[in-house]
Enzyme design. Structure first.
Site, short mmCIF file in Angstrom:
data_model
loop_
_atom_site.label_atom_id
_atom_site.label_comp_id
_atom_site.label_asym_id
_atom_site.label_seq_id
_atom_site.Cartn_x
_atom_site.Cartn_y
_atom_site.Cartn_z
N GLY A 194 42.37 -0.38 7.61
CA GLY A 194 41.93 -0.31 8.62
C GLY A 194 42.18 -0.73 10.02
N LYS B 58 44.76 -1.19 12.12
CA LYS B 58 45.18 0.07 12.65
C LYS B 58 44.13 0.71 13.64
CE LYS B 58 50.06 -0.16 11.38
NZ LYS B 58 49.95 -0.73 10.10
N CYS C 139 46.48 7.55 7.00
CA CYS C 139 46.05 6.80 5.38
C CYS C 139 45.88 5.07 6.29
CB CYS C 139 47.91 6.27 5.28
SG CYS C 139 49.05 7.45 5.28
N CYS D 154 56.99 -0.30 7.18
CA CYS D 154 57.05 -1.77 7.74
C CYS D 154 58.19 -2.00 6.92
CB CYS D 154 56.19 -2.19 7.20
SG CYS D 154 54.74 -2.36 5.59
N ALA E 278 43.57 2.67 4.78
CA ALA E 278 43.45 1.16 4.89
C ALA E 278 44.68 0.20 5.05
CB ALA E 278 42.55 1.61 3.63
#
Length: 490
Positions: free
Chosen positions: A123, A125, A119, A240, A121
């Site tokens: 970008g 990470k 997953c 998060c 986007a």
């Protein structure tokens, strides 16, 4: 903070009261949630050290301190809009909230690993993983939404990432034909409660039903990651958000499904205060091993909120055959473009030894790490970095290509002053001094500031230097400083 309206503290507290018994200091938590959080950057290791980046920030009046647990990252005061600064446009740094840097740290990717970011986007990470691999080898970055893919590719281009293939499929149906991976990151879509310090208006949308709906998707993503993980490999599952429905309960369900084929590892980060995972919630008792998960509460380190679980797959399980690799051949005659580029800018011959070129579109050439071995399936949205347009005369470097190669150029390179730099990034024409252009030849030139490439310009015989900084990267923000917008190509 910028002009965004902040939700009243009582409304924020009310949206999170169900977590009160999980939090060691409720008043401190509420106080942290109600105030803006610090800005955080990490230095692009291919272009600058964190110390040198801190010096550049200090010249702009921005005090920065390295993170104790991740020294290549810097913490700034809240409200800094990094995209308005030249060093961000030049790909020297990337803005990424401190808490969201945890998953890649715990992934422990290293050169030689085959990695999937399920997953990916927008970008940040992905780029951190690419850097951990030394910008070599094979990283597959997947996402589903087209607009998010555009932001992903734009960030990878700005940062000079060449070891990544981008795919666009539903992560929960990522195909078996892609093979298995040594490391998989599942930074799952979630209710984002941990981002309330940056996005306080989200509080009005939070409820248990939302978390329960998202959990089904999160389980499907993590289940797929287990399938695509090589025996002995590592999976990092992160969100998060604070909701156990999206965190420990998801992990517990997948562990139960795997019947011992998956092990939950202790998630620990030296220098960072963290809390253990939840082992009981809403009347459900969880296995004591769920305490090995990591929770980051905002008041402990003045960050956002985050959850991370580190999982390892039983190394004794049978692995799958290596996947069919994608064909990455260049077309006849494409090498001539590289030879011409090398000659024009005086690039060192050895620069190309660890790189390969590929024509993915008729527009021009992409640059890929020489040892990049992406699978043939799923089909790629793009591989590597679009670095040269060949469908125009004369051909030209893209801005991403100029950022990547400009520091190595020994010819057709022009250093700009601070005022000229700002004019260039605002797409304004400028008139260099006679000394600056004493050895210049009319045509395309790579422009730099402080030795760092900014992009491409045209030096006209009339004495004008015309900016070719792309309009989609430049937003004419206050003070003549641009605002970078992530875009895939010039």
């Amino acid at each position: 903070m910028t002009g965004r309206r902040r939700t009243d503290p009582p409304a924020l507290r009310a949206s999170l009261t169900r977590y009160r018994d999980l939090i060691d200091d409720w008043p401190a938590f509420c106080e942290a949630i109600a105030r803006p959080q610090p800005t955080c950057l990490w230095a692009n290791p291919a272009r600058i050290t964190s110390g040198a980046l801190a010096d550049l920030l200090a010249e702009e009046g921005l005090a920065a301190e390295p993170l104790a647990w991740r020294p290549d990252s810097l913490r700034l005061v809240p409200g800094v809009r990094s995209g308005r600064f030249w060093w961000y446009c030049a790909g020297l740094a990337h803005a990424q909230e401190e808490a969201s840097q945890l998953p890649v740290t715990l992934l422990s990717a290293a050169p030689g690993h085959r990695v999937l970011d399920l997953c990916a986007a927008p970008g940040g990470k992905t780029a951190q993983i690419a850097c951990a691999l030394g910008n070599r080898g094979t990283l597959v970055a997947n996402d589903f939404a087209a607009e998010r893919i555009k932001a992903l590719v734009g960030n990878l281009d700005r940062l000079g990432i060449v070891n990544t293939t981008v795919t666009r499929v539903d992560g929960s149906n990522f195909p078996a034909a892609a093979g298995q991976f040594d490391r998989i990151l599942v930074d799952a879509p979630c209710s984002s409660e941990g981002t309330l310090r940056r996005n306080p208006d989200r509080a009005a949308d939070l409820n248990v039903a939302l978390s329960q709906r998202l959990a089904a998707r999160q389980r499907a993503l993590l289940r797929k990651a287990v399938q695509r993980c090589r025996p002995g490999g590592r999976i990092v599952y992160s969100t998060c958000t604070f909701a156990p429905e999206e965190n420990e309960l998801v992990v517990a369900d997948i562990l139960a499904e795997q019947g011992g084929r998956l092990r939950l590892c202790a998630a620990e980060v030296a220098g960072l205060k963290t809390a253990p995972g939840v082992t009981a919630w809403a009347g459900r008792a969880l296995d004591a091993s769920l305490a090995r998960c990591l929770r980051l509460w905002p008041h402990h380190n003045d960050t956002g909120g985050f959850f991370v679980a580190v999982l390892e797959k039983d190394p004794t399980l049978p692995g799958e055959p290596e996947p069919t690799p994608a064909a990455l051949t260049a077309e006849a005659g494409d090498e001539a473009w590289v030879e011409a580029l090398t000659a024009r800018y005086g690039l060192p011959e050895g620069l190309w030894q660890e790189l390969r070129i590929q024509r993915q579109t008729r527009r021009g050439l992409h640059l890929i790490a020489a040892d990049h071995r992406p699978p043939a399936a799923p089909a790629a949205e793009g591989r590597g970095l679009f670095f040269q347009r060949t469908n125009i005369r004369p051909p030209k470097l893209t801005t991403a290509g100029a950022l990547l190669f400009g520091a190595h150029a020994t010819r057709h390179r022009l250093e700009l002053s601070a005022a000229q730099r700002d004019a260039y990034l605002a797409r304004e024409d400028l008139v260099p001094s006679p000394r600056q252009v004493a050895e210049a030849v009319p045509g395309q030139v790579i422009v730099t500031h402080r030795g760092f490439p900014l992009g491409l310009a045209i030096w006209h015989r009339s004495g004008t230097l015309a900016s070719l900084f792309p309009s989609r990267w430049s937003g004419c923000a206050g003070g003549g400083r641009p605002s970078v917008e992530a875009e895939a190509e010039d």
